[in-house]
Design a protein around this motif. Structure first.
Motif, PDB file in Angstrom:
ATOM      1  N   ALA A 176       0.859  -1.180   0.000  1.00  0.00           N
ATOM      2  CA  ALA A 176       0.000   0.000   0.000  1.00  0.00           C
ATOM      3  C   ALA A 176       0.898   1.232   0.000  1.00  0.00           C
ATOM      4  O   ALA A 176       2.094   1.151   0.304  1.00  0.00           O
ATOM      5  CB  ALA A 176      -0.923   0.004   1.208  1.00  0.00           C
ATOM      6  N   ALA A 212      -5.116   5.061  -1.500  1.00  0.00           N
ATOM      7  CA  ALA A 212      -6.387   4.414  -1.839  1.00  0.00           C
ATOM      8  C   ALA A 212      -7.588   5.225  -1.346  1.00  0.00           C
ATOM      9  O   ALA A 212      -8.671   5.152  -1.935  1.00  0.00           O
ATOM     10  CB  ALA A 212      -6.425   3.008  -1.251  1.00  0.00           C
ATOM     11  N   GLU A 216     -11.102   6.129  -3.503  1.00  0.00           N
ATOM     12  CA  GLU A 216     -12.307   5.403  -3.106  1.00  0.00           C
ATOM     13  C   GLU A 216     -13.555   6.224  -3.425  1.00  0.00           C
ATOM     14  O   GLU A 216     -13.643   7.403  -3.078  1.00  0.00           O
ATOM     15  CB  GLU A 216     -12.264   5.095  -1.609  1.00  0.00           C
ATOM     16  CG  GLU A 216     -13.445   4.280  -1.109  1.00  0.00           C
ATOM     17  CD  GLU A 216     -13.337   3.958   0.365  1.00  0.00           C
ATOM     18  OE1 GLU A 216     -14.372   4.030   1.057  1.00  0.00           O
ATOM     19  OE2 GLU A 216     -12.223   3.649   0.834  1.00  0.00           O
TER      20      GLU A 216
END
Length: 285
Positions: A176, A212, A216
């Protein structure tokens, strides 16, 4: 729409204390009838209950960015909670914020800065005690939109060139990426109207956001059913003013424009507190 030039504001109500306020983090019970939380005789038939103001910070910041706003609100008798935003994604972060909201009794005004706007837009859905939403240089996404898409809707953001991405391995073996603003670029990018020494501290204290989270998609939008107020920052290098105006107009928000950087809560705390109090007076009787 109210327009503020050079940081001067209109309709200042009452003196604002400059005392340093304590920062309340996490979930705990607060009552809207706490000491100093009513205006005696403000409403016919009894005192007006002052709602609890819940503050949600955004990316590259932490709860201390609200300190000046907290001082002003508390001086005027408002209970305040500054929640810790995990900055992992709107759904995750809204769930965390709801644990705070669920432990606060009575009416609430929910305030979000920057990416915190994504979070309050989701967390407030279905909560009848949230009486108003206040967006501070913030995102007001519609279902299906992401923070990244909105940032790029109109030109003007210089954030991508200021970012410092850090990729790491998670417990499940996947990777990530967290995003920081480079410390040497933080003052110009995020807080140009904040004193240089103070901005340097903010750069060190910044909390990263998961990449992320900016990708989203929103699934709900509380601003469609709840009244909203919006502070648009015309010198913002993170979320261009044109993007902020587009979102505010779509939400039919009560708009205040100010010539300020993205860190308007730090550079213009009295203005931000004043807008929050206007929202409270308009929606809580």
């Amino acid at each position: 729409m109210v327009s503020i030039k050079g940081g001067h504001r209109r309709a200042v109500t009452g003196a604002v204390s400059t005392l340093t306020a304590g920062l309340a983090l996490g979930a705990f019970a607060l009552s809207g009838t706490a000491d100093g939380a009513t205006d005696a005789g403000a409403a016919v038939g009894g005192p007006r209950v002052k709602p609890t103001v819940v503050l949600e910070h955004g990316a590259f910041a932490d709860g201390s960015g609200w300190n000046g706003v907290i001082a002003g609100l508390r001086a005027d008798g408002y209970p305040v909670v500054a929640a810790a935003n995990p900055l992992r994604g709107p759904a995750n972060d809204a769930a965390a914020l709801r644990t705070v909201l669920d432990h606060i009794e009575g009416p609430k005004i929910l305030v979000g800065h920057s990416y915190g706007g994504n979070v309050i837009s989701e967390a407030a859905v279905g909560d009848p005690d949230v009486k108003a939403l206040v967006y501070v240089a913030a995102f007001l996404p519609a279902p299906g939109e992401t923070a990244l898409q909105l940032t790029d809707k109109f030109p003007g953001s210089t954030l991508p060139d200021a970012l410092d991405p850090v990729t790491y391995r998670q417990a499940d073996g996947t990777t990530a990426t967290d995003l920081y603003i480079r410390q040497d670029k933080f003052h110009h990018q995020f807080a140009a109207d904040v004193p240089k020494r103070q901005a340097a501290l903010m750069a060190v204290e910044q909390r990263p956001i998961a990449q992320a989270a900016l990708e989203e998609k929103a699934t709900v939008a509380a601003w469609k059913t709840k009244p909203s107020w919006d502070i648009v920052t015309t010198e913002d290098l993170n979320i261009p003013a044109a993007v902020q105006r587009f979102m505010a107009k779509r939400a039919h928000a009560h708009v205040t424009e100010v010539a300020a950087s993205h860190s308007v809560a730090v550079s213009h705390p009295h203005l931000v507190a004043d807008v929050i109090e206007r929202a409270a007076r308009a929606t809580v009787r």
